[in-house]
Motif scaffolding. Structure first.
Motif, short mmCIF file in Angstrom:
data_model
loop_
_atom_site.label_atom_id
_atom_site.label_comp_id
_atom_site.label_asym_id
_atom_site.label_seq_id
_atom_site.Cartn_x
_atom_site.Cartn_y
_atom_site.Cartn_z
N VAL A 445 44.01 8.14 18.72
CA VAL A 445 43.62 7.68 17.39
C VAL A 445 44.85 7.69 16.51
N VAL A 446 45.15 6.54 15.90
CA VAL A 446 46.29 6.44 14.98
C VAL A 446 45.75 6.05 13.61
N GLU A 447 46.45 6.42 12.56
CA GLU A 447 45.93 6.20 11.20
C GLU A 447 46.75 5.17 10.45
N TYR A 448 46.05 4.15 9.95
CA TYR A 448 46.66 3.14 9.09
C TYR A 448 46.21 3.41 7.66
N LYS A 449 47.16 3.63 6.77
CA LYS A 449 46.83 3.90 5.38
C LYS A 449 47.08 2.65 4.55
N GLY A 450 46.08 2.23 3.83
CA GLY A 450 46.19 1.02 3.03
C GLY A 450 44.85 0.33 2.95
N ASP A 451 44.74 -0.65 2.08
CA ASP A 451 43.50 -1.41 1.94
C ASP A 451 43.19 -2.14 3.24
N PHE A 452 41.90 -2.48 3.40
CA PHE A 452 41.49 -3.16 4.62
C PHE A 452 42.16 -4.52 4.73
N ASN A 453 42.85 -4.73 5.82
CA ASN A 453 43.46 -6.01 6.16
C ASN A 453 43.45 -6.08 7.68
N SER A 455 44.38 -8.15 9.89
CA SER A 455 45.63 -8.54 10.55
C SER A 455 46.63 -7.38 10.57
N LYS A 456 46.83 -6.74 9.41
CA LYS A 456 47.78 -5.62 9.33
C LYS A 456 47.36 -4.46 10.22
N ILE A 457 46.06 -4.18 10.25
CA ILE A 457 45.57 -3.05 11.04
C ILE A 457 45.84 -3.28 12.53
N ASN A 458 45.56 -4.47 13.00
CA ASN A 458 45.81 -4.76 14.41
C ASN A 458 47.30 -4.76 14.72
N ASN A 459 48.10 -5.35 13.85
CA ASN A 459 49.55 -5.35 14.06
C ASN A 459 50.10 -3.92 14.09
N PHE A 460 49.54 -3.07 13.24
CA PHE A 460 49.93 -1.67 13.22
C PHE A 460 49.58 -0.99 14.54
N GLY A 461 48.36 -1.24 15.03
CA GLY A 461 47.91 -0.63 16.28
C GLY A 461 48.75 -1.05 17.47
N SER A 574 48.63 -12.70 5.87
CA SER A 574 48.12 -13.34 4.65
C SER A 574 46.65 -13.71 4.81
N PHE A 575 46.16 -13.74 6.06
CA PHE A 575 44.72 -13.88 6.32
C PHE A 575 44.17 -12.48 6.51
N THR A 576 43.67 -11.92 5.43
CA THR A 576 43.31 -10.49 5.44
C THR A 576 42.10 -10.18 6.29
#
Length: 665
Positions: A445-453, A455-461, A574-576
């Protein structure tokens, strides 16, 4: 040091417990398998005894009636509820209206005919139309020949090779009659019937044209088909051309049974299903070092030839108009494949030959429930790479645990890791679940901090992924088919494939995703085909029963190589929330890769449970903005239309509803 020992002890206990559970499962399964085999043997003996009885033979008429009633009931159930049945009836009504513009209503007026006949083209092309004859009924023969004579493009030759028996001598007499009237008609009576392949090859020996056309002896051509093909040759440098077609019965092409509106060239569709079929026309140059028809594939010789020639062709053009009319009558393949049962094995052989030439080994080809010559192809995995499954999550412990449990407990593929990307969860129960599931050696389990996006969440993972392949997966999914990862991976590992998507269902077993068409839907961005159709339905022309090329698939379950994902910079941030998956798939296609949907990797998708609907309040505003951005970014692509759809289908419906207004050509 003691902490490491404790960790090792916990891990050892986990594996010991897992081993004991699997051992117990195997023992139970072995017992059940043995019992099932005994039961099958017993039931087979009883069934053979029943079928051999006089009562079974006498009851045949009643069985025919009962089976017809059952089949009718199943056809109704395929449309689900009364609303689905009503929609189907409305669709049929629209289809009947559409028939008027695709039958004789589409034939040229006197003025249009004169214009086409007087058109001068920049290229000099003669079409050699090959027609093998065998005991052709007189009316069919005359109508076939006259449909060629009626062409608005006049540079053609009709090559007729006649293998008819002595009882059908009138075939030769009729051909001579037309030959005396038109010098473009060539006729040869064969010493003996050489079968479909042999007779067609004899036609080819008579041909002098630089483009070859294949035409069945009992079918009909639209008057403008050669003119339309000539335009494709001159404007698009086409070396292989095909069109849409209709099956008809009786004395008129307006008595249509089906209208087949085809996609543009799609190699995976063609392997699984000879969707190109008629009316194939190709440059003679494609045959310079090859054969036309091969006798070992009689019954499916056209599928074999199309597979070989399209592999060599450089400019394959599809004309999205019904320009070929396939007559359905007793004994024709258009009526039933049972009329030529050997065609099934011949088609499998043709596909196997093509796969072998492509370098594939140990593949399997199976008929599907849609049709005997619509195939499921199972490719052998050439290696056993690590798959990194990326699952974004916020709270929703029940959804996530169901998803994870289904992966761990059902999946037959064993080389994978689960990366759960935590994003702003608030409940205590999800934190407890994270601690519990993190003990599993495959899960982190990894933690992404920030508003829901999304694209960003998957890129982070993906930054934490060790796998050679990535599998983006929503937390509100549940595995159905145990070999789902193998089904996705067998395509993702191909060098020509970019993205692979699965078949997703709502909990009521209606379809949520079976491939994406761009331009479909109210926003004219993208939409899912066969949406909300019941699982039992085979789809338009059997499309729900075979793996196929599509423009895009949903990111709810999408496999792609990590190398390609990173090369493209991942999902466009940019496509959140919406359209990031479609945008990614379009960028993959720009790189020259195919995107594939397979119906054999199946999951439930409890769509949007985690974030709610996009149709309300500020979410609707956000979706509109992302739609506007998508349409602006891909304006040129959207203007051309989806290559795997057809301009004859409505963009307002997801079930291949036919337009009843003539599309712009």
């Amino acid at each position: 040091m003691s902490e490491n020992k404790d960790d090792l002890k916990d891990l050892l206990e986990y594996y010991q417990s897992a081993f004991e559970r699997e051992k117990e499962k195997n023992e139970q399964l072995a017992y059940r398998l043995s019992a099932s085999q005994r039961e099958v043997e017993d039931l087979t003996r009883k069934l053979d005894k029943i079928k051999g009885s006089i009562f079974w033979k006498l009851a045949k008429p009643a069985r025919v009636v009962i089976n017809y009633c059952i089949a009718t009931k199943n056809r109704i159930l395929c449309h689900g509820n009364p609303k689905g049945i009503a929609h189907k009836l409305l669709s049929k009504y629209r289809e009947k209206k559409a028939i008027r513009i695709h039958g004789t209503g589409s034939f040229p007026s006197a003025a249009e005919r004169e214009q086409e006949e007087n058109t001068t083209f920049p290229k000099d092309v003669t079409f050699s139309i090959l027609v093998p004859l065998y005991n052709t009924p007189e009316r069919f023969l005359r109508e076939m020949i006259e449909s060629v004579i009626a062409q608005t493009y006049g540079k053609w030759e009709l090559c007729l090779a006649d293998g008819s028996d002595d009882a059908h001598e009138f075939v030769g007499r009729i051909c001579h009659e037309y030959q005396q009237k038109d010098s473009r008609i060539k006729y040869q009576k064969l010493v003996k019937n050489e079968g479909i392949s042999g007779n067609t090859n004899e036609c080819y020996k008579m041909a002098t044209g630089n483009y070859i056309a294949l035409f069945d002896h009992d079918d009909l051509l639209h008057p403008c088909v050669l003119f339309a093909y000539m335009q494709a040759i001159c404007e698009k440098n086409a070396d292989y051309i095909y069109c849409d077609e209709a099956t008809f019965k009786g004395n008129s092409i307006n008595h249509m049974i089906t209208m087949h509106f085809k996609p543009d060239y799609a190699p995976d569709n063609l392997l699984a299903n000879n969707y190109i079929c008629h009316f194939s026309v190709f440059s003679r140059e494609l045959l310079e070092s090859g054969e036309l028809f091969r006798s070992q594939f009689d019954g499916s010789q056209d599928h074999d030839m199309i597979l070989r020639l399209t592999a060599k062709a450089k400019h394959i053009v599809h004309i999205p108009r019904i320009l070929y009319y396939w007559r359905s009558h007793k004994g024709s393949v258009a009526s039933s494949i049972d009329a030529k049962t050997y065609a099934i094995n011949a088609a499998k052989g043709a596909v196997a030959d093509r796969l072998t030439r492509l370098g594939y080994k140990n593949f399997e080809i199976e008929s599907t429930r849609a049709f005997a010559t619509i195939f499921r192809i199972k490719y052998a995995l050439s290696s056993h790479p690590l798959i990194s499954i990326i699952i974004p999550n916020k709270d929703h412990m029940e959804d996530l645990s169901r998803c994870v449990d289904s992966i761990i407990n059902l999946s037959t593929y064993d080389n994978y890791e689960l990366i759960i990307v935590e994003n702003n969860s608030e409940t205590a129960e999800i934190r407890t679940y994270y601690e519990e599931i993190s003990r599993h050696p495959r899960v982190q389990v990894v933690e992404y901090k920030g508003d829901f996006n999304y694209s960003k969440i998957n890129n982070f993972g993906v930054q934490y992924a060790k796998g050679e392949y990535l599998l983006l997966l929503n937390n509100d999914t549940e595995v159905i088919t145990p070999d789902w990862m193998e089904e996705l991976l067998m395509y993702a590992m191909r060098e020509d494939v970019g993205v692979v998507g699965a078949k997703l269902y709502y909990p009521d077993k209606t379809i949520q995703h079976a491939g994406i068409v761009i331009g479909l839907g109210a926003h004219r961005t993208a939409g899912h085909t066969h949406y909300r159709i019941p699982e039992a339905n085979v789809g338009y022309m059997g499309r729900l029963c075979y793996a196929q090329d599509v423009t895009a698939v949903t990111g709810a379950c999408m496999m792609v190589s990590k190398a390609l994902y990173e090369e493209l910079g991942g999902l466009d941030e940019s496509f959140t929330v919406a359209l990031n998956d479609v945008d990614f798939c379009l960028r993959v296609r720009e790189k020259g890769f195919l995107n594939i949907f397979t119906p054999f990797a199946e999951l439930y998708h409890y769509e949007s449970k985690s974030r709610g609907s996009d149709k309300k309040d500020d979410k609707a505003v956000r979706y509109q903005k992302e739609s506007d951005r998508f349409r602006a970014k891909w304006a040129d692509v959207l203007a051309k239309g989806d290559p795997y759809y057809n301009p004859n289908f409505s963009l307002d419906h997801s079930d291949f509803t036919v337009n009843w207004k003539r599309p712009k050509q």
